[in-house]
Every structure is written in C-alpha cells, then in structure tokens.
Design an enzyme around this catalytic site. Sequence first.
Site, PDB file in Angstrom:
ATOM      1  N   ILE A 158       0.852  -1.200   0.000  1.00 11.41           N
ATOM      2  CA  ILE A 158       0.000   0.000   0.000  1.00 11.41           C
ATOM      3  C   ILE A 158       0.884   1.245   0.000  1.00 11.41           C
ATOM      4  O   ILE A 158       1.766   1.399   0.858  1.00 11.41           O
ATOM      5  CB  ILE A 158      -0.922   0.010   1.237  1.00 11.41           C
ATOM      6  N   GLU A 215       2.000  -3.578   5.793  1.00  6.57           N
ATOM      7  CA  GLU A 215       1.045  -3.249   4.745  1.00  6.57           C
ATOM      8  C   GLU A 215       1.350  -3.997   3.456  1.00  6.57           C
ATOM      9  O   GLU A 215       0.918  -3.601   2.377  1.00  6.57           O
ATOM     10  CB  GLU A 215       1.037  -1.737   4.477  1.00  6.57           C
TER      11      GLU A 215
END
Length: 350
Positions: free
Chosen positions: A223, A264
């Site tokens: 991300i 992430e």
Amino acid sequence: MSIQPNSLLLETRHTLHKWLSLSTGVIILFFSFLNVVILKQTTIGLTEAFFGLLHLYFFYSAYQGKIKKWHTYMLITSLTVTIFYVFYSADLRAGSVYWLIILPPLYCLLAGPKLGLVYTILLSLPAISFLFIKSDIESYIPHRSVLNFSLAYFLSFAICYLYETQYTKSSQILHRMAFEDPLTGTKNRHALKFFFDDFNQEAMDPFQEKYEPEETRLLMIDIDHFKSVNDEFGHDVGDSVLVEMAELLQSYTDNHHVYRIGGEEFLIIQNSTSTQAYEFAESIRKRIENNIFRTRQKNIKITVSIGIAELKRGQTFREFLRVADKNLYSAKNKGRNLVHYNSISLSEAV
C-alpha cells in the site's frame, strides 16, 4: 497447495497406522506361535499368522512413506476379522472377548468419528449375539454378560470420540494461531514458508511424456504511503483499511493464495503465464485505485504498487521473496501505483 487445519490430525492417524501395524503384527504372530506350537490350534494359528504378516507389510509401507488409503481399511478389516474369529472359535473363559473392546477406539482413530461409529454399531450386532449364545444359560448370566459388554464396548468408543473431537478443535485453533494473520484472516509468513517447502518438494514424474511444469508467480502488493494513513487517522483506521484490503484481495482470488507478510504488504500466489500475471495485477491495481475505503472519520482513497516474480523450484526462501521485493521497490521508485516485472512495467508497456 494449501494448509488444511486437519493436516496434523491426518499425520497423527498415519503415525498411529504405522505403529499399530507393527505392534498388532508382532502380537498376532506371538499368539499364532502360541496356538500352533503349544495349544495345537492350527487353524486359528495359521489365520493369525496370515494377518500378522499382513500387518507387518502395512508397517513397512508406512515406514517407507508409501501408506495408501486401502491399507488403513485393510488394517481395520484384518483386526476385526482376527479378533472376531478368535472370539468365535475360542472358549469364552479364555478372555478373548476382551479384545473386542479395543476395536471401537481403533475404528474412531483410524477411520474418523463418523465412520468409526458406523463400524462400531455394525460389529456390535454379531458380537452381542455370539456373546449371548456362548454365555452360561444359568442365573441370567447371558443377560448380564451382554449388558456389561455393551456398556464397556460403547463407552470405549465414546471416550475416544470425545478425545477425537476435542483434538480436532484444538488443531483448528492451533492452525489459526500458527498460519493465519489475526487481523485480516489471510495466511501469514509461516504459511508462506510452508507453501514454499511444499512447492519445492513436489515430485516431478520424469517418465511422463511432454511434462510441462505449471508456471507460478508471486504478486507482492504494498500500500502506497500507508504510514500517512496511520499518522493522519490513527492505527485503528489503518487496521480497518488493512482488513478491507484483505477482503478485496480475497474476493479477487482464492482465499488460500492471499498472504499478509508485513505491515502493509500482501502477497498473492498465482498459477499463470507472465501475460496473465500482468493483466491480473493491473486489474487489482485499478480496482484498488477506484475503491473507496470507508471509515468513521473519512472516506480514504489509496493506491498500491505491485511487483511480480516467477517462482522456480530450487530457490531458497530468501531468494524466493527477494526477486518479488526487488520488483516491488522498482515500482515504488518509478512513482508508485503501478505494476512492475523485471525491467518492464505494465503501466509503461500500455
């Protein structure tokens, strides 16, 4: 290639099969010798010798890692036939009836609780009938014999059933703790290592004509600027974004093929050609770019960078991840929100 919660239970059953085959084989051969040489019961002794040698064969196959499903069913059948034949042929005062009580737990452990219950009930009918017939007819002894035998017989199954069901629940809990990410429910890094080991151990048949190994590729998904989401909205919101991201990825592919390997960072395993992997990764990138992650405070738009690498047999686990990591960071260095594979990014190619 996915990790099943009951894999540990299956391995336990295989271990039980192996050592049960050895122990029962030795015991049956001992009684075979006893019946033939000392008691002069040749028919019973030769029957026991046959099944004893058969059990040793099952042990040898299991020891070599070549256990087959029919071995288990044949083991159950041979134990049943041997014990029941001895019970039917021998004098009841010899105590052969006691061996019938060990069969329900063995059925439960070897065949599973449901099928084990079926075997237990089926065997109880002839066992109770013969016990009633062979018992002393005076003073209601047959009725008392049948009652005591039935209680002990089914109680032995009930105890094993409770143990087996509790063991299965414990295995499922341990499976989730060991191989699932507690936040998103995806597989974790340990599960990925398990997949890698399984992938490298897969046997390839050299005699199979025109054998073409299936192409496997890794999609490393990160991300973009996720730290800013945590800094601006807090870690609770960041966790909500990760959960929704995992659900989105799982809706796009098989749940068993989605892993969370970092804060992430997610990873998807896909069996595809390079072109198919490009198209699949790009469709994911666009889907996430157009998706709105809704939180209590504010709707959030995020993007992802994706690196693709081909998985090859013989790689170490670190090499396995390093190539995908390299392509992922190439995508991030080129401006993020794109797919990168070696020196070509799909966004640049189109």
